[in-house]
Write a protein that holds these residues in place. Sequence first.
Motif, mmCIF file in Angstrom:
data_model
loop_
_atom_site.group_PDB
_atom_site.id
_atom_site.type_symbol
_atom_site.label_atom_id
_atom_site.label_comp_id
_atom_site.label_asym_id
_atom_site.label_seq_id
_atom_site.Cartn_x
_atom_site.Cartn_y
_atom_site.Cartn_z
ATOM 1 N N MET A 1 48.878 53.780 33.961
ATOM 2 C CA MET A 1 48.386 53.971 32.599
ATOM 3 C C MET A 1 48.696 52.722 31.770
ATOM 4 S SD MET A 1 46.871 56.322 30.790
ATOM 5 C CE MET A 1 46.481 56.576 29.080
ATOM 6 N N ILE A 2 47.659 52.154 31.134
ATOM 7 C CA ILE A 2 47.857 50.954 30.319
ATOM 8 C C ILE A 2 48.206 51.383 28.889
ATOM 9 C CG2 ILE A 2 46.774 48.832 29.477
ATOM 10 C CD1 ILE A 2 47.094 48.999 32.562
ATOM 11 N N PRO A 3 49.350 50.915 28.347
ATOM 12 C CA PRO A 3 49.711 51.303 26.971
ATOM 13 C C PRO A 3 48.644 50.845 25.969
ATOM 14 C CG PRO A 3 51.529 50.168 28.086
ATOM 15 C CD PRO A 3 50.342 50.031 28.966
ATOM 16 N N ASP A 4 48.463 51.644 24.909
ATOM 17 C CA ASP A 4 47.484 51.298 23.870
ATOM 18 C C ASP A 4 47.778 49.937 23.249
ATOM 19 O OD1 ASP A 4 46.148 53.620 24.285
ATOM 20 O OD2 ASP A 4 47.004 54.698 22.577
ATOM 21 N N SER A 5 49.061 49.581 23.197
ATOM 22 C CA SER A 5 49.451 48.327 22.522
ATOM 23 C C SER A 5 48.920 47.089 23.240
ATOM 24 C CB SER A 5 50.972 48.236 22.410
ATOM 25 O OG SER A 5 51.552 48.189 23.702
ATOM 26 N N VAL A 6 48.533 47.239 24.520
ATOM 27 C CA VAL A 6 48.010 46.071 25.257
ATOM 28 C C VAL A 6 46.588 46.291 25.775
ATOM 29 C CG1 VAL A 6 50.303 45.258 25.940
ATOM 30 C CG2 VAL A 6 49.052 46.804 27.457
ATOM 31 N N ALA A 7 46.030 47.483 25.575
ATOM 32 C CA ALA A 7 44.652 47.730 26.025
ATOM 33 C C ALA A 7 43.714 46.883 25.161
ATOM 34 C CB ALA A 7 44.311 49.204 25.893
ATOM 35 N N LEU A 8 42.801 46.158 25.812
ATOM 36 C CA LEU A 8 41.899 45.286 25.066
ATOM 37 C C LEU A 8 40.688 46.068 24.567
ATOM 38 C CD1 LEU A 8 41.831 42.094 27.342
ATOM 39 C CD2 LEU A 8 43.237 42.505 25.317
ATOM 40 N N GLY A 9 40.385 45.913 23.277
ATOM 41 C CA GLY A 9 39.157 46.494 22.728
ATOM 42 C C GLY A 9 37.957 45.655 23.161
ATOM 43 N N GLU A 10 36.774 46.121 22.847
ATOM 44 C CA GLU A 10 35.554 45.430 23.294
ATOM 45 C C GLU A 10 35.470 44.004 22.744
ATOM 46 O OE1 GLU A 10 30.716 46.120 23.352
ATOM 47 O OE2 GLU A 10 32.003 47.758 22.691
ATOM 48 N N ARG B 1 33.645 18.697 39.608
ATOM 49 C CA ARG B 1 32.407 17.955 39.879
ATOM 50 C C ARG B 1 32.716 16.467 40.029
ATOM 51 N NH1 ARG B 1 29.342 19.697 35.308
ATOM 52 N NH2 ARG B 1 29.593 21.720 36.224
ATOM 53 N N LYS B 2 33.570 15.961 39.123
ATOM 54 C CA LYS B 2 33.950 14.536 39.186
ATOM 55 C C LYS B 2 34.736 14.263 40.463
ATOM 56 C CE LYS B 2 34.153 13.909 34.187
ATOM 57 N NZ LYS B 2 35.024 14.424 33.144
ATOM 58 N N MET B 3 35.585 15.208 40.832
ATOM 59 C CA MET B 3 36.455 15.009 41.996
ATOM 60 C C MET B 3 35.657 14.962 43.298
ATOM 61 S SD MET B 3 39.787 17.300 42.984
ATOM 62 C CE MET B 3 39.266 18.519 44.167
ATOM 63 N N ILE B 4 34.658 15.843 43.422
ATOM 64 C CA ILE B 4 33.945 15.923 44.709
ATOM 65 C C ILE B 4 32.539 15.337 44.657
ATOM 66 C CG2 ILE B 4 35.253 17.951 45.406
ATOM 67 C CD1 ILE B 4 32.890 19.669 44.841
ATOM 68 N N GLY B 5 32.112 14.918 43.456
ATOM 69 C CA GLY B 5 30.808 14.257 43.345
ATOM 70 C C GLY B 5 29.635 15.144 43.686
ATOM 71 N N ASP B 6 29.758 16.424 43.402
ATOM 72 C CA ASP B 6 28.645 17.336 43.667
ATOM 73 C C ASP B 6 28.703 18.491 42.684
ATOM 74 O OD1 ASP B 6 26.444 18.536 44.836
ATOM 75 O OD2 ASP B 6 27.166 18.220 46.877
ATOM 76 N N HIS B 7 27.610 19.244 42.631
ATOM 77 C CA HIS B 7 27.499 20.293 41.627
ATOM 78 C C HIS B 7 28.479 21.435 41.897
ATOM 79 C CE1 HIS B 7 25.607 22.164 38.274
ATOM 80 N NE2 HIS B 7 25.352 23.267 38.953
ATOM 81 N N VAL B 8 29.154 21.881 40.848
ATOM 82 C CA VAL B 8 30.077 23.015 40.931
ATOM 83 C C VAL B 8 29.738 23.970 39.800
ATOM 84 C CG1 VAL B 8 32.493 23.748 40.772
ATOM 85 C CG2 VAL B 8 31.936 21.548 41.808
ATOM 86 N N THR B 9 29.598 25.240 40.111
ATOM 87 C CA THR B 9 29.449 26.229 39.036
ATOM 88 C C THR B 9 30.583 27.244 39.150
ATOM 89 O OG1 THR B 9 27.974 27.601 40.370
ATOM 90 C CG2 THR B 9 26.937 26.015 38.890
ATOM 91 N N LEU B 10 31.087 27.615 38.002
ATOM 92 C CA LEU B 10 32.186 28.575 37.938
ATOM 93 C C LEU B 10 31.916 29.505 36.771
ATOM 94 C CD1 LEU B 10 35.484 26.491 38.210
ATOM 95 C CD2 LEU B 10 35.059 28.578 39.432
ATOM 96 N N SER B 11 32.052 30.783 36.987
ATOM 97 C CA SER B 11 31.949 31.697 35.852
ATOM 98 C C SER B 11 32.865 32.896 36.074
ATOM 99 C CB SER B 11 30.515 32.169 35.650
ATOM 100 O OG SER B 11 30.131 32.997 36.718
ATOM 101 N N VAL B 12 33.243 33.533 34.965
ATOM 102 C CA VAL B 12 34.084 34.732 35.012
ATOM 103 C C VAL B 12 33.270 35.877 34.431
ATOM 104 C CG1 VAL B 12 36.213 35.807 34.180
ATOM 105 C CG2 VAL B 12 36.206 33.394 34.817
ATOM 106 N N PRO B 13 32.624 36.667 35.290
ATOM 107 C CA PRO B 13 31.785 37.741 34.766
ATOM 108 C C PRO B 13 32.548 38.951 34.249
ATOM 109 C CG PRO B 13 31.628 37.643 37.160
ATOM 110 C CD PRO B 13 32.519 36.520 36.740
ATOM 111 N N SER B 14 33.782 39.151 34.724
ATOM 112 C CA SER B 14 34.483 40.361 34.253
ATOM 113 C C SER B 14 35.984 40.145 34.162
ATOM 114 C CB SER B 14 34.188 41.539 35.191
ATOM 115 O OG SER B 14 34.744 41.294 36.459
ATOM 116 N N ILE B 15 36.581 40.848 33.178
ATOM 117 C CA ILE B 15 38.016 40.778 32.918
ATOM 118 C C ILE B 15 38.525 42.206 32.777
ATOM 119 C CG2 ILE B 15 39.685 40.283 31.070
ATOM 120 C CD1 ILE B 15 38.381 37.658 30.605
ATOM 121 N N ASP B 16 39.694 42.469 33.325
ATOM 122 C CA ASP B 16 40.278 43.797 33.165
ATOM 123 C C ASP B 16 41.793 43.682 33.067
ATOM 124 O OD1 ASP B 16 39.928 46.456 32.799
ATOM 125 O OD2 ASP B 16 38.988 46.840 34.733
ATOM 126 N N VAL B 17 42.426 44.618 32.403
ATOM 127 C CA VAL B 17 43.891 44.696 32.401
ATOM 128 C C VAL B 17 44.273 45.892 33.259
ATOM 129 C CG1 VAL B 17 45.985 45.007 31.030
ATOM 130 C CG2 VAL B 17 44.086 43.690 30.096
#
Length: 212
Positions: free
Chosen positions: A1-10, A32-48
């Motif tokens: 159970m995540i305490p209300d004090s740290v639960a993230l709202g929308e 990209r600079k290090m390896i000289g090629d295209h790099v994509t990174l994304s964070v689609p979801s976060i949860d506690v």
Amino acid sequence: MIPDSVALGELERDALTEIVNIGVSRAASSLRKMIGDHVTLSVPSIDVVSQSRAARLISEREAADLVAVRQDFSGPFSGRALLIFPEANSLELVRAVTGDSLTAQEVVEMEHEALTETGNIILNSCLATMANMLKRSLTMTIPEVLRGNGATLFGVGANETADGLVLFLYIDFAVRKRDIRGYIAMIMDIPSLEVLKELLDEFIARVVGTDG
């Protein structure tokens, strides 16, 4: 159970996702600079989630052993950041970073160095961006490489007390047209997450105030 004090709202979750995505896009630019090629990174979801839930989540998704790069951070909020890959993905990452020029044996030998460097770039970018956008500063330790399953990485073994919470981020990671999935996890205690939540609220107030 995540305490209300740290639960993230929308709004808090959206703000944190935006901040972390800025961090990982900066990391992608550095890689990209290090390896000289295209790099994509994304964070689609976060949860506690609890540490035991984080260990279960990753074990449900990843049957194989895991490799992680770990950095501890301290400041207004403190904790431990992990960049986690399934083992097969970590070797794939080494091949991508080194440009496919190595033999299978050399890939294994280079794995530790390539992972440390990649982890350092990604975790530092995420944490530094968070600190900067929340107008605080964080100190980070030198990265180290860990191996094991979800329970090992999240400290939920039989002899360990796992009463912290985990900010669990799924990342999509593409290098040289390869899809390499991974996870960023930040293990924090409740006081640290409470501070983070307060700082996110301050950030939201600043942004809304600027937009208004």
